[in-house]
Design an enzyme around this catalytic site. Structure first.
Site, PDB file in Angstrom:
ATOM      1  N   HIS A   1       3.429   8.949  15.617  1.00 51.14           N
ATOM      2  CA  HIS A   1       4.686   9.476  15.069  1.00 51.14           C
ATOM      3  C   HIS A   1       5.743   9.633  16.164  1.00 51.14           C
ATOM      4  CE1 HIS A   1       7.200  11.004  12.048  1.00 51.14           C
ATOM      5  NE2 HIS A   1       6.375  11.841  11.446  1.00 51.14           N
TER       6      HIS A   1
ATOM      7  N   ASP B   1       2.367  -9.842   2.813  1.00 49.14           N
ATOM      8  CA  ASP B   1       1.440 -10.938   2.513  1.00 49.14           C
ATOM      9  C   ASP B   1       0.985 -11.567   3.832  1.00 49.14           C
ATOM     10  OD1 ASP B   1       0.057 -13.152   1.677  1.00 49.14           O
ATOM     11  OD2 ASP B   1       1.650 -13.951   0.413  1.00 49.14           O
TER      12      ASP B   1
END
Length: 437
Positions: A162, A380
């Protein structure tokens, strides 16, 4: 049973950038927002079921793993800080030390996971630690786990520190990695990272840091993590219900937030017999709200919170109006720039207010972050688009994560709540009209 499914680590490797980072990029300075971010991983899971009509699914597992590792190496060249190491909450030293790549075998079928999508299952597919400083992670800022199922399906977990990434950054990284895997010779340049945030909003005080009170490594025994789904048809019905003179075009996030807030206030009244002050805190991605807008592929943290408070149970129209007002006021703070001391002061005041609300005795405080509208479902790698994408963050009580449904028109909510609140919420007739578990 899916909960008994065994996940076996086969290999754990360090993947380094395919090309060395140039000397002038060896130090990447954190931004003001990066410095304030907690030192935990932001994680997500993408599930790709076996598709017998896709030739790449018929490759051997070793070949599929090599494909992912090779493309990850190329992607790290473009996202060079992801292969670096944090330096004293001030910068990332980019000496190409690499990212963790874990290959795992899953002794079971993906259909069992998709039919029973609870937290205990998700943890199995992200076996590294929760913090970049854990022994397992050894300060790596990026870790990936490729989980290959017996049925041929694949689940990919991506975890980024983070300190370097928010949900928007993670979506940018996954978009680039999947594009390079799919067709390394024809990648849209917009997939790659923009690293200008740190120069636009530099660190003000290197010794200052904001850390969430989150030292545990698993769900605490006094609350459970529940998933609720708001499908497109129910979402459309909810939108019609909350439309008012003040909010004529409610967003999906506003609709679900106002419903959750209202119903949780009702559970509080049932538990205590009296009205209690209730706070609802939401995060706002600032990239598109400045004038001019920041690039959507900006790397780093670029979000702020706003909070709204009510002292009594209110109707949905009033609650959604309050949330829209908070969003509008926050947007005005940044639309004309965010470098001024006034903005930094505003941020610190917001952090103090949020902290006060969490510790105030007698108040009910809920925190919501939305990962909606990020293109996770477009990732994808060559095996088609994912069937299911879910956040895999360490849960904090009353800290909700919103995620798109696969069609992009509904919302999945992940809600860590006490068992008592869950029982009351799941008896709330209004809530059950719109949500399913």
């Amino acid at each position: 049973m899916a909960k008994e499914m065994k996940v076996e680590i086969v290999t754990r490797e360090i993947i380094k950038p395919s090309s060395p980072t140039p000397p002038n990029l060896k130090t990447y300075n954190l931004s003001f927002f990066d410095q304030k971010a907690p030192n935990v991983y932001v994680s997500i899971l993408l599930f790709y079921p076996f598709n017998k009509n896709n030739d790449l699914y018929h490759e051997e597992t070793d070949e599929r793993s090599k494909r992912l590792k090779s493309s990850l190496s190329k992607t790290l060249t473009r996202f060079y800080p992801f292969a670096g190491r944090l330096n004293e909450n001030v910068s990332i030293e980019c000496y190409d030390e690499g990212a963790i790549f874990i290959e795992a075998r899953v002794h079971g079928f993906m259909t069992l996971v998709l039919e029973e999508p609870d937290y205990s299952i998700r943890k199995k597919f992200r076996l590294c630690g929760n913090h970049p400083g854990d022994m397992e992670t050894k300060n790596h800022l990026l870790q990936v786990q490729a989980n290959f199922f017996e049925c041929g399906g694949l689940a990919i977990s991506v975890s980024t520190s983070h300190k370097l990434a928010d949900a928007s950054t993670m979506s940018t990284f996954i978009k680039a990695w999947s594009a390079i895997t799919l067709n390394p010779d024809n990648v849209d340049p917009t997939c790659f990272a923009d690293f200008s945030l740190s120069s636009k909003l530099p660190i003000v005080n290197p010794s200052s840091s904001f850390v969430l009170n989150n030292s545990g490594s698993s769900i605490e025994p006094n609350f459970a993590l529940k998933r609720y789904v708001f499908d497109e048809s129910k979402m459309n019905r909810l939108k019609k219900k909350v439309i008012s003179e003040g909010v004529k075009n409610p967003t999906r996030v506003e609709c679900v937030s106002s419903l959750l807030w209202k119903c949780l206030m009702a559970t509080s009244r049932s538990r205590y017999g009296v009205e209690r002050p209730s706070n609802f805190i939401q995060t706002v991605n600032l990239r598109s709200r400045t004038i001019p807008p920041l690039p959507l592929n900006s790397i780093g943290n670029m979000a702020i919170t706003f909070s709204e408070t009510t002292k009594e149970t209110s109707n949905l129209n009033n609650l959604i109006t309050n949330l829209r007002r908070g969003l509008r006021e926050t947007s005005k703070r940044v639309e004309n720039g965010f470098k001024e001391e006034e903005f930094v002061s505003y941020y610190h005041n917001q952090v103090k207010e949020v902290g006060y609300q969490f510790i105030s005795q007698g108040d009910e405080t809920y925190f919501c972050t939305s990962w909606c509208r990020f293109p996770f479902y477009e990732a994808d790698f060559g095996w088609g688009k994912p069937t299911w994408v879910c956040p895999c963050v360490q849960p904090l009580e009353n800290f909700f994560v919103f995620m798109d449904t696969r069609d992009g028109h509904g919302i999945e909510t992940w809600c860590p709540l006490s068992e008592e609140k869950i029982a009351l919420l799941e008896r709330d007739e209004e809530f059950l009209i719109f949500a399913r578990s």
